[in-house]
Design an enzyme around this catalytic site. Structure first.
Site, PDB file in Angstrom:
ATOM      1  N   PHE A 123       2.187   6.695  33.018  1.00  0.00           N
ATOM      2  CA  PHE A 123       2.119   7.830  33.755  1.00  0.00           C
ATOM      3  C   PHE A 123       3.000   6.639  35.376  1.00  0.00           C
ATOM      4  CE2 PHE A 123       0.990   9.062  38.357  1.00  0.00           C
ATOM      5  CZ  PHE A 123       1.283  10.497  38.339  1.00  0.00           C
ATOM      6  N   LEU A 125       4.068   5.952  38.601  1.00  0.00           N
ATOM      7  CA  LEU A 125       4.429   5.853  39.235  1.00  0.00           C
ATOM      8  C   LEU A 125       4.644   4.441  40.608  1.00  0.00           C
ATOM      9  CD1 LEU A 125       4.166   7.855  42.004  1.00  0.00           C
ATOM     10  CD2 LEU A 125       2.316   7.608  42.383  1.00  0.00           C
ATOM     11  N   ALA A 130       4.842  -0.041  46.343  1.00  0.00           N
ATOM     12  CA  ALA A 130       4.482   1.446  46.866  1.00  0.00           C
ATOM     13  C   ALA A 130       3.616   2.058  45.491  1.00  0.00           C
ATOM     14  CB  ALA A 130       6.136   1.634  46.463  1.00  0.00           C
ATOM     15  N   GLN A 279     -42.959  -0.873  42.985  1.00  0.00           N
ATOM     16  CA  GLN A 279     -42.124   0.321  43.711  1.00  0.00           C
ATOM     17  C   GLN A 279     -40.584  -0.209  44.106  1.00  0.00           C
ATOM     18  OE1 GLN A 279     -43.984   1.969  47.488  1.00  0.00           O
ATOM     19  NE2 GLN A 279     -44.856   3.549  45.778  1.00  0.00           N
ATOM     20  N   ILE A 337     -31.758  -5.751  38.515  1.00  0.00           N
ATOM     21  CA  ILE A 337     -32.688  -5.312  37.593  1.00  0.00           C
ATOM     22  C   ILE A 337     -33.296  -6.680  36.942  1.00  0.00           C
ATOM     23  CG2 ILE A 337     -34.177  -3.808  36.091  1.00  0.00           C
ATOM     24  CD1 ILE A 337     -33.494  -1.725  38.477  1.00  0.00           C
ATOM     25  N   GLY A 339     -32.125  -9.517  36.488  1.00  0.00           N
ATOM     26  CA  GLY A 339     -32.347 -10.895  37.365  1.00  0.00           C
ATOM     27  C   GLY A 339     -30.807 -11.757  36.635  1.00  0.00           C
ATOM     28  N   GLU A 363      -5.905   5.316  39.855  1.00  0.00           N
ATOM     29  CA  GLU A 363      -5.934   6.716  40.065  1.00  0.00           C
ATOM     30  C   GLU A 363      -5.504   6.676  41.443  1.00  0.00           C
ATOM     31  OE1 GLU A 363      -6.448   8.811  36.202  1.00  0.00           O
ATOM     32  OE2 GLU A 363      -5.425  10.161  37.631  1.00  0.00           O
TER      33      GLU A 363
HETATM   34  N1  COS Z   1      -0.253  18.645  46.283  1.00  0.00           N
HETATM   35  C1  COS Z   1       0.695  19.514  46.888  1.00  0.00           C
HETATM   36  N2  COS Z   1       1.837  18.622  48.317  1.00  0.00           N
HETATM   37  C2  COS Z   1       0.656  16.953  48.361  1.00  0.00           C
HETATM   38  C3  COS Z   1      -0.481  16.662  48.164  1.00  0.00           C
HETATM   39  C4  COS Z   1      -0.782  17.862  47.450  1.00  0.00           C
HETATM   40  N3  COS Z   1      -1.953  17.103  46.639  1.00  0.00           N
HETATM   41  N4  COS Z   1       0.108  15.133  48.913  1.00  0.00           N
HETATM   42  C5  COS Z   1       1.075  15.650  49.342  1.00  0.00           C
HETATM   43  N5  COS Z   1       1.826  16.884  49.403  1.00  0.00           N
HETATM   44  C6  COS Z   1       3.136  17.111  50.143  1.00  0.00           C
HETATM   45  C7  COS Z   1       2.459  17.281  51.209  1.00  0.00           C
HETATM   46  O1  COS Z   1       2.086  18.476  52.350  1.00  0.00           O
HETATM   47  C8  COS Z   1       4.439  16.670  51.825  1.00  0.00           C
HETATM   48  O2  COS Z   1       4.915  17.989  51.251  1.00  0.00           O
HETATM   49  P1  COS Z   1       5.843  18.780  52.684  1.00  0.00           P
HETATM   50  O3  COS Z   1       6.911  16.751  53.593  1.00  0.00           O
HETATM   51  O4  COS Z   1       6.402  19.014  52.547  1.00  0.00           O
HETATM   52  O5  COS Z   1       5.156  18.307  54.298  1.00  0.00           O
HETATM   53  C9  COS Z   1       4.820  15.342  51.459  1.00  0.00           C
HETATM   54  O6  COS Z   1       3.619  15.622  50.080  1.00  0.00           O
HETATM   55  C10 COS Z   1       4.243  14.239  51.563  1.00  0.00           C
HETATM   56  O7  COS Z   1       3.153  13.704  51.751  1.00  0.00           O
HETATM   57  P2  COS Z   1       2.108  13.662  52.913  1.00  0.00           P
HETATM   58  O8  COS Z   1       3.071  13.805  54.485  1.00  0.00           O
HETATM   59  O9  COS Z   1       0.834  13.787  52.990  1.00  0.00           O
HETATM   60  O10 COS Z   1       2.023  12.033  52.160  1.00  0.00           O
HETATM   61  P3  COS Z   1       1.570  10.258  53.012  1.00  0.00           P
HETATM   62  O11 COS Z   1       2.876   9.229  52.423  1.00  0.00           O
HETATM   63  O12 COS Z   1       1.598  10.410  54.083  1.00  0.00           O
HETATM   64  O13 COS Z   1       0.538  10.106  52.062  1.00  0.00           O
HETATM   65  C11 COS Z   1      -1.029   9.473  50.046  1.00  0.00           C
HETATM   66  C12 COS Z   1       0.292  10.769  50.586  1.00  0.00           C
HETATM   67  C13 COS Z   1      -1.344   8.765  50.795  1.00  0.00           C
HETATM   68  C14 COS Z   1      -2.390  10.723  50.029  1.00  0.00           C
HETATM   69  C15 COS Z   1      -0.370   9.411  48.763  1.00  0.00           C
HETATM   70  O14 COS Z   1       1.273   8.368  48.582  1.00  0.00           O
HETATM   71  C16 COS Z   1      -1.150   9.455  47.853  1.00  0.00           C
HETATM   72  O15 COS Z   1      -1.930   9.600  46.891  1.00  0.00           O
HETATM   73  N6  COS Z   1      -0.855   7.470  47.651  1.00  0.00           N
HETATM   74  C17 COS Z   1      -1.470   7.099  46.485  1.00  0.00           C
HETATM   75  C18 COS Z   1      -1.106   7.141  45.327  1.00  0.00           C
HETATM   76  C19 COS Z   1      -2.146   6.560  44.255  1.00  0.00           C
HETATM   77  O16 COS Z   1      -2.979   7.520  43.674  1.00  0.00           O
HETATM   78  N7  COS Z   1      -1.330   6.021  42.831  1.00  0.00           N
HETATM   79  C20 COS Z   1      -2.076   5.429  41.986  1.00  0.00           C
HETATM   80  C21 COS Z   1      -1.577   4.948  41.218  1.00  0.00           C
HETATM   81  S1  COS Z   1      -1.117   6.166  40.090  1.00  0.00           S
HETATM   82  S2  COS Z   1      -2.457   5.860  38.567  1.00  0.00           S
END
Ligand code: COS
Length: 382
Positions: A123, A125, A130, A279, A337, A339, A363
């Site tokens: 996966f 991302l 980012a 304890q 525990i 040590g 995640e």
């Molecule tokens: N389900 C459906 N839609 C979602 C959602 C969810 N769980 N979370 C966010 N969205 C949607 C929001 O509704 C928003 O849509 P609109 O623009 O139409 O309103 C859009 O996605 C953007 O969401 P949001 O404004 O919450 O984005 P942010 O950038 O503020 O933050 C977080 C999102 C921080 C929650 C996100 O970037 C995140 O999960 N980051 C961590 C990433 C991660 O887990 N990385 C690990 C690597 S993968 S192993």
């Protein structure tokens, strides 16, 4: 109605995963933790047991397990070795967007081959800029006729160096930011993909983590999941479903640490009696046992919600965050525990502590889980 009992099938699955963890994983955990080797033979057995393809629906020849069953397996496998668990479940993570958003044809094309021959998926991302801000993706997938041309890089990719299939999140419309991200399935053999060096990690050393570079990687438009611009939602909905299994892994790591601590406390004599009779030790053990149970309940509840098709984002964030925090706390206390022995590599405690740490980070860091939970709990502020 509320019922905490497992069905006969679920118990059989739990026993099978427990036996696998005890026989195959635990005796080899230290070996793969020390070296750079990949546990190929154990993964072959994990494939034969159906763990690697457990979440692929049965109509595509997978195990078709629901999230509760995946949580049960995850706890057991991580109790055996968190690094090997990560290799197995990182594939499930990559299969999930295809399961949730792929067409029937895409599922057949991309998922079914994994059920015939051992393979891994990844996966993709995270990027250097980012991480928690997953929407800040810079990798591009620009349309050129009936292909996307992918350029950019991804980092900290679990299974990066061993995967046959990548699910890549990239900008198909760079002007739209988060709403310009798309999810595209990229087979490993596509020209233009370079695998970076394998990361040298603190824990989960039996798993493979690399950077990935994409240079003019041409992928047919048929490999797009859902629609253009839906990639961020695809990623978020995937993580809503999968994060619970990281919490389950936390329960597994914590349970193992607790089991070792109990055994040790019953046999280690100081001041003329087993330290379990002090304890201070007994209360530490009670606290750990409480937290392991509480974490498991959160995990199972979030998995149940997912299986019912109910909203589960907040609960899976809670399960992930609490489960991994419990793993960390329990590993630290259990090591205490032991040590000085706990600090030595001859004993399993320091590995558990190193492994627990990553569960709080990958995640989605636990800070991101708290953000997700707090946003939902607090709601909008006028
Ligand atoms: N389900 C459906 N839609 C979602 C959602 C969810 N769980 N979370 C966010 N969205 C949607 C929001 O509704 C928003 O849509 P609109 O623009 O139409 O309103 C859009 O996605 C953007 O969401 P949001 O404004 O919450 O984005 P942010 O950038 O503020 O933050 C977080 C999102 C921080 C929650 C996100 O970037 C995140 O999960 N980051 C961590 C990433 C991660 O887990 N990385 C690990 C690597 S993968 S192993």
């Amino acid at each position: 109605m509320i019922d905490f009992s497992l069905s006969e099938e679920q118990q059989a699955l739990q026993n099978m995963a427990r036996e696998f963890a005890v026989k195959e994983m635990r005796p080899n955990a230290a070996k793969y933790d020390r070296g750079d080797d990949f546990p190929e033979e154990i993964m072959k057995k994990a494939f034969e047991a159906g763990f690697i393809t457990c979440n692929i629906p049965q109509e595509y020849d997978g195990g078709g397990l629901k999230e509760l069953e995946i949580a049960i397996i995850s706890e057991e496998l991580a109790a055996g070795c968190a690094g090997m668990f990560t290799t197995i479940m990182a594939s499930s993570l990559a299969f999930t967007p295809i399961i949730l958003f792929g067409t029937d044809e895409q599922k057949r094309r991309f998922l079914t081959p994994f059920t015939k021959k051992m393979g891994f998926a990844a996966f993709c991302l995270t990027e250097r800029e980012a991480g928690s801000d997953a929407g800040a993706t810079k990798t591009r997938a620009l349309r050129d006729g009936d292909h996307y041309v992918i350029n950019g890089s991804k980092c900290f990719i679990t299974n990066g160096g061993i995967a046959g299939l990548y699910v890549v999140f990239a900008l198909t419309d760079p002007d739209k930011g988060i709403r310009g991200v798309s999810a595209i399935v990229v087979p490993r053999e596509t020209p233009g993909i370079t695998i970076g060096k394998e990361e040298d990690k603190l824990g989960h050393r039996a798993s493979n983590t690399t950077e990935l570079f994409f240079e003019d990687v041409r992928v047919p438009v048929e490999n797009l999941l859902a629609r253009e611009g839906m990639g961020f939602i695809v990623a978020m909905k995937t993580l809503d479903v999968t994060r619970g299994s990281v919490g389950a892994a936390g329960v597994g790591v914590a349970r193992t640490a607790l089991e070792y601590a109990i055994d040790y406390a019953k046999t280690r004599q100081q001041f003329g009696k087993p330290i379990a009779l002090f304890q201070n030790t007994a209360f530490k053990i009670a606290q750990m046992a409480m937290e392991v149970n509480a974490a498991r309940h959160l995990v199972w509840h979030s998995a149940w919600l997912t299986d019912q098709g109910k909203p589960c984002g907040k609960e899976s964030a809670m399960a992930k965050c609490f489960g991994s925090d419990v793993a960390m706390r329990t590993a630290v206390e259990a090591l205490q525990i032991f040590g000085g022995y706990g600090y030595m590599k001859d004993y399993p405690m320091e590995k558990l502590m190193r492994d627990a740490k990553l569960l709080q980070i990958y995640e989605g860091t636990n800070e991101i889980q708290r953000l997700v939970i707090s946003r939902e709990v607090i709601g909008s502020i006028k």
